[in-house]
Design a protein around this motif. Sequence first.
Motif, PDB file in Angstrom:
ATOM      1  N   THR A 184       4.230   1.253  40.131  1.00 65.36           N
ATOM      2  CA  THR A 184       5.668   1.011  40.146  1.00 65.36           C
ATOM      3  C   THR A 184       6.098   0.508  41.513  1.00 65.36           C
ATOM      4  OG1 THR A 184       6.047   2.751  38.514  1.00 65.36           O
ATOM      5  CG2 THR A 184       7.933   2.105  39.863  1.00 65.36           C
ATOM      6  N   ALA A 185       6.894  -0.556  41.538  1.00 69.69           N
ATOM      7  CA  ALA A 185       7.423  -1.098  42.787  1.00 69.69           C
ATOM      8  C   ALA A 185       8.747  -0.414  43.099  1.00 69.69           C
ATOM      9  CB  ALA A 185       7.631  -2.598  42.665  1.00 69.69           C
ATOM     10  N   SER A 186       8.984  -0.138  44.387  1.00 70.21           N
ATOM     11  CA  SER A 186      10.244   0.477  44.807  1.00 70.21           C
ATOM     12  C   SER A 186      10.581   0.012  46.216  1.00 70.21           C
ATOM     13  CB  SER A 186      10.157   2.001  44.748  1.00 70.21           C
ATOM     14  OG  SER A 186       9.127   2.480  45.591  1.00 70.21           O
ATOM     15  N   PHE A 187      11.833   0.197  46.600  1.00 73.95           N
ATOM     16  CA  PHE A 187      12.299  -0.211  47.920  1.00 73.95           C
ATOM     17  C   PHE A 187      13.041   0.954  48.531  1.00 73.95           C
ATOM     18  CE2 PHE A 187      15.233  -2.613  50.755  1.00 73.95           C
ATOM     19  CZ  PHE A 187      14.284  -3.305  51.482  1.00 73.95           C
ATOM     20  N   ARG A 188      12.664   1.303  49.755  1.00 73.76           N
ATOM     21  CA  ARG A 188      13.267   2.415  50.487  1.00 73.76           C
ATOM     22  C   ARG A 188      13.094   3.748  49.773  1.00 73.76           C
ATOM     23  NH1 ARG A 188      18.797   0.390  53.443  1.00 73.76           N
ATOM     24  NH2 ARG A 188      17.710  -0.864  54.962  1.00 73.76           N
ATOM     25  N   LYS A 189      11.898   4.034  49.339  1.00 71.36           N
ATOM     26  CA  LYS A 189      11.608   5.309  48.704  1.00 71.36           C
ATOM     27  C   LYS A 189      10.459   5.993  49.438  1.00 71.36           C
ATOM     28  CE  LYS A 189      14.325   4.504  45.153  1.00 71.36           C
ATOM     29  NZ  LYS A 189      15.577   5.134  45.002  1.00 71.36           N
ATOM     30  N   LEU A 190      10.516   7.302  49.523  1.00 68.23           N
ATOM     31  CA  LEU A 190       9.408   8.070  50.092  1.00 68.23           C
ATOM     32  C   LEU A 190       8.444   8.532  49.011  1.00 68.23           C
ATOM     33  CD1 LEU A 190      11.354  10.189  52.720  1.00 68.23           C
ATOM     34  CD2 LEU A 190       9.955   8.158  53.117  1.00 68.23           C
ATOM     35  N   LEU A 191       8.965   8.659  47.779  1.00 69.44           N
ATOM     36  CA  LEU A 191       8.149   9.046  46.638  1.00 69.44           C
ATOM     37  C   LEU A 191       8.344   8.021  45.532  1.00 69.44           C
ATOM     38  CD1 LEU A 191       8.971  12.865  46.430  1.00 69.44           C
ATOM     39  CD2 LEU A 191       6.935  11.813  47.424  1.00 69.44           C
ATOM     40  N   CYS A 192       7.328   7.869  44.696  1.00 66.23           N
ATOM     41  CA  CYS A 192       7.431   6.976  43.546  1.00 66.23           C
ATOM     42  C   CYS A 192       8.532   7.493  42.619  1.00 66.23           C
ATOM     43  CB  CYS A 192       6.095   6.911  42.813  1.00 66.23           C
ATOM     44  SG  CYS A 192       6.169   5.966  41.282  1.00 66.23           S
ATOM     45  N   PRO A 193       9.477   6.638  42.183  1.00 62.14           N
ATOM     46  CA  PRO A 193      10.545   7.096  41.298  1.00 62.14           C
ATOM     47  C   PRO A 193      10.070   7.417  39.883  1.00 62.14           C
ATOM     48  CG  PRO A 193      10.722   4.744  41.677  1.00 62.14           C
ATOM     49  CD  PRO A 193       9.622   5.244  42.567  1.00 62.14           C
ATOM     50  N   VAL A 194       8.835   7.052  39.526  1.00 66.46           N
ATOM     51  CA  VAL A 194       8.320   7.310  38.185  1.00 66.46           C
ATOM     52  C   VAL A 194       7.421   8.543  38.145  1.00 66.46           C
ATOM     53  CG1 VAL A 194       6.886   6.376  36.319  1.00 66.46           C
ATOM     54  CG2 VAL A 194       8.528   4.904  37.490  1.00 66.46           C
ATOM     55  N   CYS A 195       6.399   8.589  39.023  1.00 65.44           N
ATOM     56  CA  CYS A 195       5.422   9.686  38.961  1.00 65.44           C
ATOM     57  C   CYS A 195       5.509  10.648  40.143  1.00 65.44           C
ATOM     58  CB  CYS A 195       4.010   9.124  38.839  1.00 65.44           C
ATOM     59  SG  CYS A 195       3.398   8.317  40.340  1.00 65.44           S
ATOM     60  N   ALA A 196       6.406  10.404  41.094  1.00 63.07           N
ATOM     61  CA  ALA A 196       6.638  11.261  42.269  1.00 63.07           C
ATOM     62  C   ALA A 196       5.449  11.312  43.228  1.00 63.07           C
ATOM     63  CB  ALA A 196       7.055  12.665  41.856  1.00 63.07           C
ATOM     64  N   SER A 197       4.554  10.357  43.154  1.00 64.59           N
ATOM     65  CA  SER A 197       3.436  10.289  44.088  1.00 64.59           C
ATOM     66  C   SER A 197       3.940   9.820  45.448  1.00 64.59           C
ATOM     67  CB  SER A 197       2.380   9.306  43.579  1.00 64.59           C
ATOM     68  OG  SER A 197       1.418   9.045  44.579  1.00 64.59           O
ATOM     69  N   SER A 198       3.320  10.312  46.499  1.00 67.65           N
ATOM     70  CA  SER A 198       3.657   9.841  47.845  1.00 67.65           C
ATOM     71  C   SER A 198       2.654   8.795  48.327  1.00 67.65           C
ATOM     72  CB  SER A 198       3.705  11.015  48.819  1.00 67.65           C
ATOM     73  OG  SER A 198       2.424  11.614  48.897  1.00 67.65           O
ATOM     74  N   ASP A 199       1.731   8.409  47.457  1.00 74.13           N
ATOM     75  CA  ASP A 199       0.698   7.432  47.800  1.00 74.13           C
ATOM     76  C   ASP A 199       1.236   6.023  47.534  1.00 74.13           C
ATOM     77  OD1 ASP A 199      -1.667   6.278  48.536  1.00 74.13           O
ATOM     78  OD2 ASP A 199      -2.799   6.967  46.778  1.00 74.13           O
ATOM     79  N   LEU A 200       2.045   5.526  48.483  1.00 78.37           N
ATOM     80  CA  LEU A 200       2.685   4.229  48.346  1.00 78.37           C
ATOM     81  C   LEU A 200       2.049   3.229  49.296  1.00 78.37           C
ATOM     82  CD1 LEU A 200       6.406   5.410  48.296  1.00 78.37           C
ATOM     83  CD2 LEU A 200       4.919   4.966  46.347  1.00 78.37           C
ATOM     84  N   GLU A 201       1.871   2.021  48.812  1.00 78.71           N
ATOM     85  CA  GLU A 201       1.267   0.955  49.599  1.00 78.71           C
ATOM     86  C   GLU A 201       2.321  -0.117  49.864  1.00 78.71           C
ATOM     87  OE1 GLU A 201      -2.727  -1.718  49.254  1.00 78.71           O
ATOM     88  OE2 GLU A 201      -1.648  -1.291  47.406  1.00 78.71           O
ATOM     89  N   SER A 202       2.423  -0.582  51.106  1.00 73.39           N
ATOM     90  CA  SER A 202       3.394  -1.618  51.459  1.00 73.39           C
ATOM     91  C   SER A 202       2.911  -2.980  50.987  1.00 73.39           C
ATOM     92  CB  SER A 202       3.608  -1.654  52.969  1.00 73.39           C
ATOM     93  OG  SER A 202       4.219  -0.470  53.398  1.00 73.39           O
ATOM     94  N   GLU A 203       3.836  -3.765  50.420  1.00 71.32           N
ATOM     95  CA  GLU A 203       3.557  -5.124  49.981  1.00 71.32           C
ATOM     96  C   GLU A 203       4.706  -6.021  50.425  1.00 71.32           C
ATOM     97  OE1 GLU A 203       2.627  -5.467  45.842  1.00 71.32           O
ATOM     98  OE2 GLU A 203       1.044  -3.962  45.949  1.00 71.32           O
ATOM     99  N   HIS A 204       4.460  -7.315  50.470  1.00 72.67           N
ATOM    100  CA  HIS A 204       5.475  -8.277  50.908  1.00 72.67           C
ATOM    101  C   HIS A 204       6.105  -8.979  49.717  1.00 72.67           C
ATOM    102  CE1 HIS A 204       4.637  -8.124  55.235  1.00 72.67           C
ATOM    103  NE2 HIS A 204       3.395  -7.898  54.865  1.00 72.67           N
ATOM    104  N   SER A 205       7.402  -9.153  49.795  1.00 67.90           N
ATOM    105  CA  SER A 205       8.163  -9.935  48.834  1.00 67.90           C
ATOM    106  C   SER A 205       8.802 -11.078  49.601  1.00 67.90           C
ATOM    107  CB  SER A 205       9.255  -9.070  48.197  1.00 67.90           C
ATOM    108  OG  SER A 205      10.182  -9.863  47.500  1.00 67.90           O
TER     109      SER A 205
END
Length: 128
Positions: free
Chosen positions: A29-50
């Motif tokens: 799931t893609a998100s912006f300005r989140k510390l946790l995934c809004p779907v599964c609440a994982s904190s394992d987020l990877e930065s990507e460029h748009s």
Amino acid sequence: MAPTVHEEAGPRHDAASGLVYQRCRWCQTASFRKLLCPVCASSDLESEHSEGYGVVVRSSVVNRYTGVARNESLVRFPEGFVFRCRVVGAAPNLIWVGARVRPVPGTDPEAGEVVFELCDTDSRTEWF
């Protein structure tokens, strides 16, 4: 010097590189300005460029806390996230659903809000 966890999770933007958003490594799931995934609440987020180009999906005029009317819009990005922001480039009541927008050069999201501008003020066609 290695970036801190806060610097990696935080959004960044400049006119040349667009926006940096996060994608969950578990559910994608893609998100912006989140510390946790809004779907599964994982904190394992990877930065990507748009590239930062999006389309307005909702627009309203607000004037709370100030006497000046301003636009507040929801913008959808092709990467799959939606972000609430301010859109400039026309009168606040003339920002339409379907308008293409891009980040305003020179704004710093670390210091405050991310501001977008209309790509084309004459076109009222949907982008995607």
